[in-house]
Design a protein around this motif. Sequence first.
Motif, PDB file in Angstrom:
ATOM      1  N   ALA A  34      41.653  -6.079 -11.602  1.00 42.61           N
ATOM      2  CA  ALA A  34      42.558  -5.034 -12.079  1.00 42.61           C
ATOM      3  C   ALA A  34      44.005  -5.465 -11.901  1.00 42.61           C
ATOM      4  N   ALA A  35      44.822  -5.147 -12.883  1.00 41.18           N
ATOM      5  CA  ALA A  35      46.232  -5.521 -12.823  1.00 41.18           C
ATOM      6  C   ALA A  35      46.914  -4.787 -11.673  1.00 41.18           C
ATOM      7  N   PRO A  36      47.766  -5.486 -10.917  1.00 42.52           N
ATOM      8  CA  PRO A  36      48.473  -4.833  -9.815  1.00 42.52           C
ATOM      9  C   PRO A  36      49.564  -3.909 -10.357  1.00 42.52           C
ATOM     10  N   PRO A  37      50.073  -3.001  -9.529  1.00 45.08           N
ATOM     11  CA  PRO A  37      51.133  -2.096 -10.002  1.00 45.08           C
ATOM     12  C   PRO A  37      52.317  -2.869 -10.577  1.00 45.08           C
ATOM     13  N   SER A  38      52.801  -2.416 -11.707  1.00 46.54           N
ATOM     14  CA  SER A  38      53.870  -3.142 -12.394  1.00 46.54           C
ATOM     15  C   SER A  38      55.157  -3.181 -11.585  1.00 46.54           C
ATOM     16  N   ASP A  39      55.417  -2.138 -10.774  1.00 47.45           N
ATOM     17  CA  ASP A  39      56.652  -2.144  -9.994  1.00 47.45           C
ATOM     18  C   ASP A  39      56.611  -3.198  -8.909  1.00 47.45           C
ATOM     19  N   ALA A  44      45.473  -6.432   0.584  1.00 48.12           N
ATOM     20  CA  ALA A  44      45.635  -6.513   2.044  1.00 48.12           C
ATOM     21  C   ALA A  44      46.190  -5.230   2.649  1.00 48.12           C
ATOM     22  N   ALA A  45      46.981  -4.492   1.884  1.00 49.18           N
ATOM     23  CA  ALA A  45      47.647  -3.295   2.420  1.00 49.18           C
ATOM     24  C   ALA A  45      46.657  -2.143   2.574  1.00 49.18           C
ATOM     25  N   ARG A  46      46.752  -1.441   3.688  1.00 52.00           N
ATOM     26  CA  ARG A  46      45.854  -0.314   3.940  1.00 52.00           C
ATOM     27  C   ARG A  46      46.441   1.018   3.474  1.00 52.00           C
ATOM     28  N   THR A  47      47.757   1.072   3.348  1.00 60.51           N
ATOM     29  CA  THR A  47      48.419   2.307   2.908  1.00 60.51           C
ATOM     30  C   THR A  47      49.566   1.951   1.977  1.00 60.51           C
ATOM     31  N   PRO A  48      50.042   2.921   1.191  1.00 65.64           N
ATOM     32  CA  PRO A  48      51.206   2.653   0.330  1.00 65.64           C
ATOM     33  C   PRO A  48      52.431   2.227   1.132  1.00 65.64           C
ATOM     34  N   ASP A  49      52.634   2.800   2.299  1.00 65.82           N
ATOM     35  CA  ASP A  49      53.789   2.414   3.129  1.00 65.82           C
ATOM     36  C   ASP A  49      53.664   0.972   3.596  1.00 65.82           C
ATOM     37  N   GLU A  50      52.445   0.591   3.962  1.00 69.09           N
ATOM     38  CA  GLU A  50      52.241  -0.794   4.404  1.00 69.09           C
ATOM     39  C   GLU A  50      52.466  -1.759   3.240  1.00 69.09           C
ATOM     40  N   LEU A  51      52.013  -1.386   2.058  1.00 64.65           N
ATOM     41  CA  LEU A  51      52.244  -2.227   0.881  1.00 64.65           C
ATOM     42  C   LEU A  51      53.735  -2.376   0.628  1.00 64.65           C
ATOM     43  N   ALA A  52      54.472  -1.281   0.697  1.00 63.08           N
ATOM     44  CA  ALA A  52      55.916  -1.343   0.466  1.00 63.08           C
ATOM     45  C   ALA A  52      56.587  -2.262   1.470  1.00 63.08           C
ATOM     46  N   ALA A  53      56.147  -2.194   2.721  1.00 63.52           N
ATOM     47  CA  ALA A  53      56.734  -3.047   3.754  1.00 63.52           C
ATOM     48  C   ALA A  53      56.405  -4.509   3.505  1.00 63.52           C
ATOM     49  N   ALA A  75      61.508 -10.439  -9.591  1.00 64.53           N
ATOM     50  CA  ALA A  75      62.963 -10.407  -9.443  1.00 64.53           C
ATOM     51  C   ALA A  75      63.417 -11.197  -8.222  1.00 64.53           C
ATOM     52  N   ALA A  76      62.538 -11.282  -7.225  1.00 63.66           N
ATOM     53  CA  ALA A  76      62.872 -12.035  -6.012  1.00 63.66           C
ATOM     54  C   ALA A  76      62.633 -13.531  -6.188  1.00 63.66           C
ATOM     55  N   GLY A  77      62.115 -13.922  -7.363  1.00 61.96           N
ATOM     56  CA  GLY A  77      61.917 -15.343  -7.642  1.00 61.96           C
ATOM     57  C   GLY A  77      60.527 -15.860  -7.367  1.00 61.96           C
ATOM     58  N   CYS A  78      59.546 -14.974  -7.160  1.00 64.11           N
ATOM     59  CA  CYS A  78      58.172 -15.397  -6.909  1.00 64.11           C
ATOM     60  C   CYS A  78      57.530 -15.853  -8.217  1.00 64.11           C
ATOM     61  N   VAL A  79      57.225 -17.124  -8.304  1.00 58.45           N
ATOM     62  CA  VAL A  79      56.699 -17.700  -9.544  1.00 58.45           C
ATOM     63  C   VAL A  79      55.330 -17.124  -9.881  1.00 58.45           C
ATOM     64  N   PHE A  80      54.524 -16.873  -8.863  1.00 55.48           N
ATOM     65  CA  PHE A  80      53.165 -16.352  -9.070  1.00 55.48           C
ATOM     66  C   PHE A  80      53.128 -14.866  -8.737  1.00 55.48           C
ATOM     67  N   ALA A  81      54.051 -14.108  -9.314  1.00 58.14           N
ATOM     68  CA  ALA A  81      54.248 -12.711  -8.925  1.00 58.14           C
ATOM     69  C   ALA A  81      52.976 -11.875  -9.072  1.00 58.14           C
ATOM     70  N   GLU A  82      52.245 -12.019 -10.169  1.00 64.84           N
ATOM     71  CA  GLU A  82      51.057 -11.192 -10.361  1.00 64.84           C
ATOM     72  C   GLU A  82      49.971 -11.534  -9.358  1.00 64.84           C
ATOM     73  N   ASP A  83      49.746 -12.829  -9.131  1.00 66.05           N
ATOM     74  CA  ASP A  83      48.736 -13.239  -8.155  1.00 66.05           C
ATOM     75  C   ASP A  83      49.105 -12.740  -6.755  1.00 66.05           C
ATOM     76  N   GLU A  84      50.376 -12.888  -6.404  1.00 65.03           N
ATOM     77  CA  GLU A  84      50.811 -12.449  -5.084  1.00 65.03           C
ATOM     78  C   GLU A  84      50.684 -10.934  -4.948  1.00 65.03           C
ATOM     79  N   ALA A  85      51.007 -10.234  -6.012  1.00 63.92           N
ATOM     80  CA  ALA A  85      50.903  -8.773  -5.970  1.00 63.92           C
ATOM     81  C   ALA A  85      49.463  -8.345  -5.726  1.00 63.92           C
ATOM     82  N   ARG A  86      48.511  -8.999  -6.377  1.00 65.08           N
ATOM     83  CA  ARG A  86      47.103  -8.661  -6.166  1.00 65.08           C
ATOM     84  C   ARG A  86      46.708  -8.863  -4.701  1.00 65.08           C
TER      85      ARG A  86
END
Length: 274
Positions: free
Chosen positions: A17-22, A45-54, A29-40
Motif C-alpha cells: 500500500a502506498a504510504p501517506p503522501s504527506d 515501524a511506527a506504533r502511533t501517529p505521534d511516533e510516526l511524526a517524530a 523535500a528533505a532530500g531523501c532519494v528513496f522517499a517512498e520506500d523510506e516512508a513505507r
Amino acid sequence: MSSASSPSSSSPSSSAAAPPSDVVARLRAAGCVFAEDEARLLVSAARTPDELAAMVGRRAGGLPLEHVLGWAEFHGLRVAVDPGVFVPRRRTEFLVDRAAALAPPRAVVVDLCCGTGALGAALAAALDGAELYAADIDPAAVRCARRNVPAGARVYEGDLYAPLPAALRGRVDILLANVPYVPTEEVGLLPPEARIHEARGALDGGADGLDVLRRVTAEAPGWLAPGGSLLVETSERQAAGAAETFAANGLVPRVCSSDELYATVVIGTVAYSG
C-alpha cells in the motif's frame, strides 16, 4: 564506507500500500532519494501517529534511516543499529560472501572493527558451527554488537587485536576487518548522514585511507591459522596498495570486485608451509 545504505534491500515490494503522501512529500523535500520506500518503512515501524511524526521529523532532520528505525537489513538479517554506530552497508555483503566461500568447516572467525557486529553475525549465520569473536574500540559499537551476534559468540572492547584472547593466536581461519578507509581529507566530502551521525573513527583511514589496514595486516599472520585468510573492504583505487601491504607482510593477496554492489575486497591468505 562512503555513505549510508539505501533502504532498497529492506523495503517492501512495490505492490505494498502506498504510504501517506504527506510523509513522502516531507521526506522528498528533505532530500531523501528513496522517499517512498523510506516512508513505507517508517509507517510500518511506527506504533502511533505521534511516533510516526517524530520518526519522520528525525529522518527529515538528517538522521540516517537506520538510526531512526533502530535496525538495518544486512545479508538477510535484521541488525540492531544504535545512534552514532556505523551503519552496515549493503556492498559489504560481498565481503561476507567471499569469506563464506573460503571458510572451512567449524571455522574460527574474528570480526575486527566490528561495529554493529553485522559481518560476523552474517557469516556465522551462513556457516555451520562457526566459532565467532568480535572486537571494536568504540563502546557504543560493542554494546550494539553484543545484541547482534549469535549466542556463544564473544565481543570485546579494545584496539584491534589487543582485547582478543591470546589462545586465538594461530587459530583464526577467517579474519574479517571492515577497517575505516576514507582518506582524512575526503571525510568532509561524505554525505551528512555519515560524517555527522557516525563515529569519525569508523570512517577516517588516515592520509591515504590505509592506516588502519596496515596495522591490521602487520599482525594478521600471527593470528591466522595455516591457510587462513584476512578479508578487508577498500575502494577500487586503494586495492593495489592494500594488496602490496598484504604481500609485504607475508600474505598471498588477491583482489575481488562486484560491479553490482560497487564493492572491492582484498583477500590475503597464509600459505601452507611445507
